[in-house]
Write a protein that holds these residues in place. Structure first.
Motif, PDB file in Angstrom:
ATOM      1  N   ALA A 151     -19.410  66.244 -20.497  1.00 19.55           N
ATOM      2  CA  ALA A 151     -18.380  67.030 -21.184  1.00 19.55           C
ATOM      3  C   ALA A 151     -18.156  68.384 -20.504  1.00 19.55           C
ATOM      4  O   ALA A 151     -17.014  68.789 -20.269  1.00 19.55           O
ATOM      5  N   GLU A 152     -19.258  69.027 -20.160  1.00 18.36           N
ATOM      6  CA  GLU A 152     -19.162  70.375 -19.578  1.00 18.36           C
ATOM      7  C   GLU A 152     -18.312  70.372 -18.298  1.00 18.36           C
ATOM      8  O   GLU A 152     -17.436  71.211 -18.102  1.00 18.36           O
ATOM      9  N   ALA A 158     -10.665  70.219 -16.497  1.00 23.56           N
ATOM     10  CA  ALA A 158      -9.390  70.174 -17.227  1.00 23.56           C
ATOM     11  C   ALA A 158      -8.664  71.507 -17.137  1.00 23.56           C
ATOM     12  O   ALA A 158      -7.440  71.566 -17.235  1.00 23.56           O
ATOM     13  N   GLN A 159      -9.428  72.582 -16.955  1.00 16.99           N
ATOM     14  CA  GLN A 159      -8.806  73.913 -16.892  1.00 16.99           C
ATOM     15  C   GLN A 159      -8.586  74.354 -15.452  1.00 16.99           C
ATOM     16  O   GLN A 159      -8.219  75.497 -15.198  1.00 16.99           O
ATOM     17  N   GLY A 160      -8.795  73.428 -14.517  1.00 12.46           N
ATOM     18  CA  GLY A 160      -8.564  73.745 -13.103  1.00 12.46           C
ATOM     19  C   GLY A 160      -7.088  73.588 -12.770  1.00 12.46           C
ATOM     20  O   GLY A 160      -6.228  73.766 -13.631  1.00 12.46           O
ATOM     21  N   ASP A 161      -6.824  73.210 -11.517  1.00 12.57           N
ATOM     22  CA  ASP A 161      -5.407  73.052 -11.155  1.00 12.57           C
ATOM     23  C   ASP A 161      -4.877  71.699 -11.648  1.00 12.57           C
ATOM     24  O   ASP A 161      -5.615  70.916 -12.273  1.00 12.57           O
ATOM     25  N   MET A 310     -15.976  65.705 -27.560  1.00 16.49           N
ATOM     26  CA  MET A 310     -16.725  64.892 -26.583  1.00 16.49           C
ATOM     27  C   MET A 310     -18.230  65.027 -26.797  1.00 16.49           C
ATOM     28  O   MET A 310     -18.725  66.138 -27.005  1.00 16.49           O
ATOM     29  N   PRO A 311     -18.966  63.905 -26.681  1.00 14.29           N
ATOM     30  CA  PRO A 311     -20.423  64.034 -26.615  1.00 14.29           C
ATOM     31  C   PRO A 311     -20.800  64.674 -25.277  1.00 14.29           C
ATOM     32  O   PRO A 311     -19.975  64.697 -24.358  1.00 14.29           O
TER      33      PRO A 311
END
Ligand SMILES: Cc1cc2nc3c(=O)[nH]c(=O)nc-3n(C[C@H](O)[C@H](O)[C@H](O)COP(=O)(O)O)c2cc1C
Length: 331
Positions: A151-152, A158-161, A310-311
């Motif tokens: 998840a991490e 997801a917050q990248g480009d 998310m787990p």
């Protein structure tokens, strides 16, 4: 040319209900020819699409939280025998198609071994298929089956480009036993509202269900066998038929579909897991779901998006994509 002008002129003078009937008949004619259930194996593309579907059922089986020991043997046996048929019929036209399903079966066999299950009949059939196709099992290196997700890492990606967002999004089939916050849901819904729509009509609508309501909805949808109770929030994306005019009878599905994809990406961006779940069913099933869940009849169901927290770690189906050369035509 003259005939088509006459035909179109006459059609334009018909009452709108008759024009809709002609439209439905035209779609019916195409369904009868091109739907994958019609004369499936007589058409290489229909066979490929249906084999990809059967292949996905195997990899999706491996991506659930709890898999039944020895699951999927009948399905894999059936897949092997259809792949043999494909090779016999179309192997000389497009053999490369077989690499992905063969890789999935190889991963499936390894998965069962790791789970302490012996499946000698499947292994022999797989070996025989590889021989017929002319490949060595050890040369099957295409990514297939499942991978482990964290998840991490996924949240950071997801917050990248933009490519990082797209490559890190995966369908997830189980979540933590908690309800995602309305704040996050509304952040994602707000981002998805940036979706373009025909003449900016924004005829999408969403209906959110939690807990037991979500489970019941998924039981009726029936596409999440084995993980229905692992999804605790469902967003039903619909599009309002009232938003569209006589010359665009199917536009609601297009605008609704575009919105749904943006919503799925937006959920990933805000750090929630998600899975699109099909609403591509016959109308009697959809209407009974809509009645049961109080979704107005003027809205068409586009997709159910299962979402959740998310787990820390999860199994993800790899779902290898076809190459661009197989899906693009330059004109
Ligand atoms: C319209 C649509 C309907 C889907 N329906 C289901 C479904 O009923 N059950 C399921 O397990 N997955 C479903 N999926 C998820 C697909 O299997 C998944 O998107 C595909 O394998 C690609 O994998 P990815 O989403 O991880 O990239 C659906 C996806 C879409 C786009």
């Amino acid at each position: 040319m003259k005939w088509s002008r006459l035909y179109n002129g006459a059609k334009a003078r018909l009452p709108i209900s008759m024009r809709f009937l002609i439209e439905v008949l035209s779609y019916w004619r195409r369904l009868c020819r091109y739907n994958a259930s019609v004369r499936t194996d007589k058409d290489m593309q229909k066979m490929q699409y249906t084999l990809l579907r059967e292949n996905h059922i195997i990899e999706k089986g491996m991506s659930m939280r709890n898999t039944r020991k020895g699951f999927g043997q009948q399905k894999v046996t059936a897949l092997i025998s259809r792949l043999r048929k494909y090779n016999h019929l179309y192997g000389s036209v497009d053999k490369s198609f077989l690499a992905y399903p063969l890789s999935t079966i190889k991963v499936y066999v390894d998965y069962q071994h790791a789970d302490g299950i012996d499946i000698p009949e499947i292994e022999n059939a797989f070996q025989q298929l590889c021989e017929e196709v002319g490949v060595k099992p050890e040369s099957l290196v295409l990514p297939a089956g499942i991978e482990q997700g964290k998840a991490e890492v996924l949240k950071a990606q997801a917050q990248g480009d933009f490519p990082s967002l797209l490559y890190s999004r995966h369908s997830m089939r189980y979540f933590l036993d908690e309800i995602p916050s309305k704040e996050l849901l509304e952040k994602a819904l707000g981002l998805a509202a940036r979706t373009p729509s025909a003449c900016n009509r924004q005829a999408w609508h969403t209906h959110v269900f939690f807990g037991e309501d979500a489970h019941e909805l998924l039981r009726m949808q029936d596409g999440c066998k084995g993980f229905t109770e692992d999804i605790h929030c469902c967003i039903v994306v619909t599009a309002d038929m009232k938003g569209f005019l006589g010359h665009e009878p199917f536009q609601c599905y297009i605008d609704g579909g575009l919105y749904a994809q943006n919503l799925i990406n937006a959920l990933h961006y805000v750090g929630l897991g998600s899975i699109p779940l099909s609403c591509g069913f016959m109308s009697d099933k959809l209407i009974s779901i809509q009645k049961h869940f109080n979704i107005p009849e003027n809205e068409v169901m586009i997709v159910i998006v299962g979402t959740g927290v998310m787990p820390e770690e999860m199994k993800l189906a790899i779902s290898t994509r076809r190459p661009v050369s197989a899906t693009n035509t330059y004109h």
